[in-house]
Design a protein around this motif. Structure first.
Motif, mmCIF file in Angstrom:
data_model
loop_
_atom_site.group_PDB
_atom_site.id
_atom_site.type_symbol
_atom_site.label_atom_id
_atom_site.label_comp_id
_atom_site.label_asym_id
_atom_site.label_seq_id
_atom_site.Cartn_x
_atom_site.Cartn_y
_atom_site.Cartn_z
ATOM 1 N N THR A 1 0.841 -1.201 0.000
ATOM 2 C CA THR A 1 0.000 0.000 0.000
ATOM 3 C C THR A 1 0.877 1.252 0.000
ATOM 4 O O THR A 1 0.548 2.265 -0.618
ATOM 5 C CB THR A 1 -0.934 -0.003 1.226
ATOM 6 O OG1 THR A 1 -1.543 -1.283 1.315
ATOM 7 C CG2 THR A 1 -2.018 1.041 1.089
ATOM 8 N N PRO B 1 0.582 -9.070 0.008
ATOM 9 C CA PRO B 1 0.228 -10.445 0.375
ATOM 10 C C PRO B 1 0.022 -11.362 -0.826
ATOM 11 O O PRO B 1 0.408 -12.532 -0.793
ATOM 12 C CB PRO B 1 -1.070 -10.294 1.169
ATOM 13 C CG PRO B 1 -1.500 -8.891 1.052
ATOM 14 C CD PRO B 1 -0.369 -8.080 0.543
ATOM 15 N N VAL B 2 -0.560 -10.805 -1.878
ATOM 16 C CA VAL B 2 -0.806 -11.625 -3.063
ATOM 17 C C VAL B 2 0.529 -12.030 -3.695
ATOM 18 O O VAL B 2 0.717 -13.164 -4.129
ATOM 19 C CB VAL B 2 -1.670 -10.838 -4.077
ATOM 20 C CG1 VAL B 2 -1.815 -11.596 -5.373
ATOM 21 C CG2 VAL B 2 -3.035 -10.530 -3.468
ATOM 22 N N PHE C 1 -10.826 -13.142 -1.490
ATOM 23 C CA PHE C 1 -10.678 -11.734 -1.836
ATOM 24 C C PHE C 1 -10.425 -11.674 -3.343
ATOM 25 O O PHE C 1 -9.757 -12.552 -3.912
ATOM 26 C CB PHE C 1 -9.486 -11.112 -1.098
ATOM 27 C CG PHE C 1 -9.640 -11.094 0.405
ATOM 28 C CD1 PHE C 1 -10.790 -10.565 0.992
ATOM 29 C CD2 PHE C 1 -8.656 -11.578 1.240
ATOM 30 C CE1 PHE C 1 -10.949 -10.529 2.378
ATOM 31 C CE2 PHE C 1 -8.793 -11.549 2.629
ATOM 32 C CZ PHE C 1 -9.948 -11.028 3.200
ATOM 33 N N ASP D 1 -8.495 -10.030 -5.246
ATOM 34 C CA ASP D 1 -7.109 -9.957 -5.746
ATOM 35 C C ASP D 1 -6.547 -11.308 -6.169
ATOM 36 O O ASP D 1 -5.623 -11.374 -6.960
ATOM 37 C CB ASP D 1 -6.131 -9.486 -4.659
ATOM 38 C CG ASP D 1 -6.514 -8.210 -3.989
ATOM 39 O OD1 ASP D 1 -7.719 -8.033 -3.754
ATOM 40 O OD2 ASP D 1 -5.623 -7.413 -3.689
ATOM 41 N N MET D 2 -7.076 -12.373 -5.572
ATOM 42 C CA MET D 2 -6.470 -13.684 -5.807
ATOM 43 C C MET D 2 -6.836 -14.275 -7.174
ATOM 44 O O MET D 2 -6.201 -15.212 -7.637
ATOM 45 C CB MET D 2 -6.912 -14.668 -4.717
ATOM 46 C CG MET D 2 -6.438 -14.327 -3.335
ATOM 47 S SD MET D 2 -4.653 -14.359 -3.217
ATOM 48 C CE MET D 2 -4.372 -16.125 -3.261
ATOM 49 N N VAL E 1 -5.251 -15.239 2.956
ATOM 50 C CA VAL E 1 -3.894 -14.749 2.726
ATOM 51 C C VAL E 1 -3.784 -13.387 3.390
ATOM 52 O O VAL E 1 -4.789 -12.774 3.719
ATOM 53 C CB VAL E 1 -3.566 -14.616 1.219
ATOM 54 C CG1 VAL E 1 -3.621 -15.966 0.543
ATOM 55 C CG2 VAL E 1 -4.518 -13.634 0.542
ATOM 56 N N PHE F 1 -1.120 -10.474 5.816
ATOM 57 C CA PHE F 1 -0.190 -10.364 6.944
ATOM 58 C C PHE F 1 -0.949 -10.196 8.256
ATOM 59 O O PHE F 1 -2.129 -10.520 8.329
ATOM 60 C CB PHE F 1 0.752 -9.182 6.691
ATOM 61 C CG PHE F 1 1.596 -9.377 5.472
ATOM 62 C CD1 PHE F 1 2.706 -10.192 5.514
ATOM 63 C CD2 PHE F 1 1.259 -8.775 4.272
ATOM 64 C CE1 PHE F 1 3.495 -10.393 4.389
ATOM 65 C CE2 PHE F 1 2.032 -8.967 3.137
ATOM 66 C CZ PHE F 1 3.147 -9.778 3.197
ATOM 67 N N GLU G 1 -1.289 -3.606 -5.624
ATOM 68 C CA GLU G 1 -0.252 -3.363 -4.612
ATOM 69 C C GLU G 1 1.074 -4.027 -4.962
ATOM 70 O O GLU G 1 2.069 -3.831 -4.283
ATOM 71 C CB GLU G 1 -0.720 -3.869 -3.239
ATOM 72 C CG GLU G 1 -1.865 -3.054 -2.705
ATOM 73 C CD GLU G 1 -2.277 -3.467 -1.308
ATOM 74 O OE1 GLU G 1 -1.695 -4.405 -0.744
ATOM 75 O OE2 GLU G 1 -3.197 -2.834 -0.786
#
Ligand code: SF4
Lengths: 75, 366
Positions: B37, B64-65, B90, B92-93, B139, B141, B350
């Motif tokens: 971010t 994270p991805v 989510f 993004d995956m 997934v 942090f 990100e």
């Protein structure tokens, strides 16, 4: 994915809160921030309130910036 | 939160950039923003352009991805192919490449994959579809991991028997330790992730200064937060001290969020974990404690996973360790673009490669 947004707690029912974020209301879990009260500003991440936002500290940061400006202006 | 008018912001930004240049002098500094971010915020605000050339910002392993290994995607994909399974993930995956497919491709072929914004929505799906095994792809942090843990606690309390979690949570401090102990990082200081720190507080980072003599500043996400944090890092470097400072005090308390840490440690314990491109890091991930293992998809739903293959030529590992800029990857902008990513760093906005592609136009030669 890790980004969190701030919102204001309007209502609380057990571990669920109604929170206003930029004019929109959402339901958010308070499981990770159980001491949340109506009127608090909180940070919301992935459907959970995760941290209380200390308005006083925000003010202090603002004051620091002002101080720095002064310093810059006098240099 | 911070009410400043444009003029005040401009003046503060001027002050910080001026001081940064003065402190840096003619020495060179490499600072790492750990969090994806931050990477995006730095690009959006054009912060690289405000810094002198000898103060370089490199991105770290904090998307994270990006750090989720192929093997995890291959497992999620294999689960999605089972007719009695529903995947909750989510968004993004979806486009992250596994060895030979993506969740988006499987969804197009009819796999039941739902996008959720919260682990609790995954739990809701499980309650609504009792004949399906609902697997939440967990997934992220330390900011996100407690939310998955909370959903598991709720599933336990409400006796939801068809809710499962496929965990690939990662912990930030062990990754920083691995970067520093590898000896090739050449990072002079860290901008620490604000929202991870809101959960874990400052103590878990103390080894950075104590053991590695490396300064660190927990940073917020506004352009001024970032400039101020760079300034704070350079001030430490200039004085020859190393400590963990907190620029983001209006959000991050020193002790973090104890309730979140407790929820997390009730459900999970630290374990060695695989990071994409970085390898196996000691105690850098989370596994469920025995009591909650009935929610572990891997332990409870049999599945055959294809053999993991890495994408040829992808340099995500070097990018994630801050050793290489995305633009030095031969695939960048050619075979690897956000529409058809080769590596994970090009997927999530990100991700460092995606951020460079989207916002770095014309500055690729930096
Ligand atoms: S540009 Fe693509 S292939 Fe190259 S490191 Fe980035 S994600 Fe991997």
């Amino acid at each position: 994915m890790c980004l969190a947004v701030p919102g204001k707690v309007l209502e609380r029912q057990d571990m669920l809160a109604t929170i206003e974020v930029g004019g929109v209301t959402r339901k958010v879990s308070l499981m990770l921030l159980p001491e949340t009260q109506v009127g608090d500003f909180v940070l919301i991440h992935a459907g959970f309130a995760v941290q209380r936002i200390d308005e006083e500290e925000a003010e202090k940061t603002l004051a620091l910036f002002k101080e720095l400006e002064q310093y810059a202006a006098n240099e | 939160m911070l009410q400043m008018n444009n003029e005040e912001i401009r003046k503060a930004a001027d002050f910080f950039t001026h001081e940064i240049a003065k402190l840096a002098g003619d020495k060179s500094f490499r600072l790492m923003e750990v969090c994806g971010t931050h990477t995006v915020a730095i690009f959006k605000a054009g912060i690289r352009q405000l810094l002198p050339e000898n103060v370089q910002l490199v991105s770290g392993p904090g998307c994270p991805v990006c750090v989720t290994p192929n093997e995890y995607l291959d497992t999620a994909i294999a689960f999605s192919r089972k007719s009695d399974v529903m995947i909750a993930t989510f968004g993004d995956m979806l486009k992250v490449p596994g060895s030979s497919s993506t969740l988006a491709a499987e969804k197009a072929q009819g796999a039941d994959i739902r996008i959720v914004y919260s682990s609790l929505e995954g739990l809701e799906l499980a309650k609504r579809y009792p004949d399906k095994k609902v697997i939440f792809l967990a997934v992220g942090f330390e900011t996100t991991a407690p939310t998955a843990a909370a959903a598991i606690l709720m599933a336990e309390a409400e006796k939801v028997a068809n809710f499962y979690v496929l965990s690939s949570h990662k912990l930030v401090p062990p990754a920083l330790r691995a970067l520093l102990s590898s000896g090739d990082s050449k990072v002079h200081g860290f901008l620490l992730p604000g929202h991870v720190s809101a959960m874990i507080g400052l103590t878990p980072y103390e080894f950075l200064s104590k053991e590695y003599n490396t300064p660190a500043v927990v940073a917020g996400f506004e352009p001024l937060d970032i400039l101020q944090s760079v300034y704070m890092l350079l001030r430490q470097l200039d004085c020859g001290v190393a400590k963990v400072e907190n620029q983001y005090r209006r959000i991050v308390p020193k002790e973090g969020n104890p309730a979140a840490c407790e929820v997390l440690s009730t459900v999970y314990q630290a374990a060695d974990a695989q990071w994409r491109g970085i390898g196996h890091l000691k105690n850098s991930g989370l596994v469920m404690r025995e009591k909650y293992q009935k929610f572990d998809a891997l332990l409870n739903i049999p599945v055959t996973v294809e053999e993991t293959k890495e994408a040829k030529g992808c340099q995500c590992g070097s990018v994630l360790r801050g050793l290489m800029l995305p633009t030095s990857c031969p695939l960048f902008g050619k075979t690897c673009k956000p529409e058809h990513p080769v590596g994970s760093c090009m997927v999530s906005i990100e991700g460092t490669c995606a951020a460079w592609y989207k916002y770095g136009a014309g500055r690729w030669q930096v």
